[in-house]
Design a protein around this motif. Structure first.
Motif, mmCIF file in Angstrom:
data_model
loop_
_atom_site.group_PDB
_atom_site.id
_atom_site.type_symbol
_atom_site.label_atom_id
_atom_site.label_comp_id
_atom_site.label_asym_id
_atom_site.label_seq_id
_atom_site.Cartn_x
_atom_site.Cartn_y
_atom_site.Cartn_z
ATOM 1 N N GLY A 110 53.309 8.807 -36.041
ATOM 2 C CA GLY A 110 54.172 9.472 -35.084
ATOM 3 C C GLY A 110 55.550 8.852 -35.066
ATOM 4 N N TRP A 113 58.815 5.251 -31.100
ATOM 5 C CA TRP A 113 58.270 4.587 -29.914
ATOM 6 C C TRP A 113 56.755 4.442 -29.997
ATOM 7 C CZ3 TRP A 113 61.300 1.777 -27.200
ATOM 8 C CH2 TRP A 113 62.644 2.104 -27.106
ATOM 9 N N ARG A 114 56.068 5.478 -30.449
ATOM 10 C CA ARG A 114 54.614 5.396 -30.547
ATOM 11 C C ARG A 114 54.201 4.360 -31.589
ATOM 12 N NH1 ARG A 114 49.948 6.468 -32.794
ATOM 13 N NH2 ARG A 114 48.238 7.397 -31.670
ATOM 14 N N SER A 115 54.831 4.424 -32.754
ATOM 15 C CA SER A 115 54.513 3.439 -33.803
ATOM 16 C C SER A 115 54.823 2.030 -33.332
ATOM 17 C CB SER A 115 55.298 3.742 -35.080
ATOM 18 O OG SER A 115 54.860 4.941 -35.666
ATOM 19 N N ALA A 117 54.872 0.894 -30.227
ATOM 20 C CA ALA A 117 53.886 0.478 -29.218
ATOM 21 C C ALA A 117 52.564 0.098 -29.872
ATOM 22 C CB ALA A 117 53.677 1.595 -28.200
ATOM 23 N N VAL A 118 52.152 0.866 -30.868
ATOM 24 C CA VAL A 118 50.897 0.564 -31.570
ATOM 25 C C VAL A 118 51.005 -0.769 -32.307
ATOM 26 C CG1 VAL A 118 49.397 1.315 -33.474
ATOM 27 C CG2 VAL A 118 50.152 2.964 -31.746
#
Length: 173
Positions: A110, A113-115, A117-118
């Motif tokens: 994705g 931000w998603r990457s 956060a992961v």
């Protein structure tokens, strides 16, 4: 369906990638700042990138192969160490923490931000077994300081590098 069941060709590709990944982790272990009781290495950067680029299954298999080769005596652990004794020493929790970290990093898909956060979650999760195991050797307070707090700046830098590298590689592909 596992690669072994899908086809021999896919199984060979899977295990070849996992073996290559294990060697990447081993090479990254040799870039070490000799801190005590836990050296600072580039292993977590390698685990994050392997997970994000290769997916959860390949990266977890890479970590398993890395740990197995190191336990069998290959000089794969930090500072060229090898052997099963390393997996009973102060750094064992961190080494085993690579397993959930690799799996979580494999979910880095994705946007930015998603990457990000992961990858942060993947990097932080390995500190849980690391500090818990280290506490058996030096006590909880010292383990938290020497095995987590001291590593926060490097963790931020390596997570940022992984995210930037991931974005650059994905743009090329």
């Amino acid at each position: 369906m596992t690669p072994a069941i899908a086809s021999p060709r896919l199984a060979l590709r899977f295990w070849a990638l996992a073996l290559l990944g294990s060697w990447v982790i081993a090479a990254s272990a040799q870039v070490a700042v000799p801190l005590w009781p836990v050296p600072m290495t580039l292993q977590t950067l390698a685990v994050l990138l392997l997970g994000a680029l290769g997916g959860a299954r390949v990266s977890v298999a890479s970590v398993v192969l890395y740990l197995a080769q190191g336990a069998l005596g290959a000089p794969f652990f930090a500072n060229g160490l090898g052997g099963a004794a390393v997996l009973a020493g102060p750094t064992a929790g961190y080494l085993l923490g690579f397993l959930p970290a690799a799996w979580i990093a494999g979910q880095a898909r994705g946007g930015w931000w998603r990457s990000g956060a992961v990858l942060v979650a993947a990097h932080l999760v390995l500190f849980v077994p690391g500090v818990a195991w280290l506490a058996q050797f030096v006590g909880l307070e010292r383990a938290a300081m020497a095995g987590f707090v001291l590593f926060i700046p490097g963790t931020l830098v390596k997570t940022g590098l992984a995210l930037v590298a991931l974005r650059g590689i994905r743009r090329q592909g």
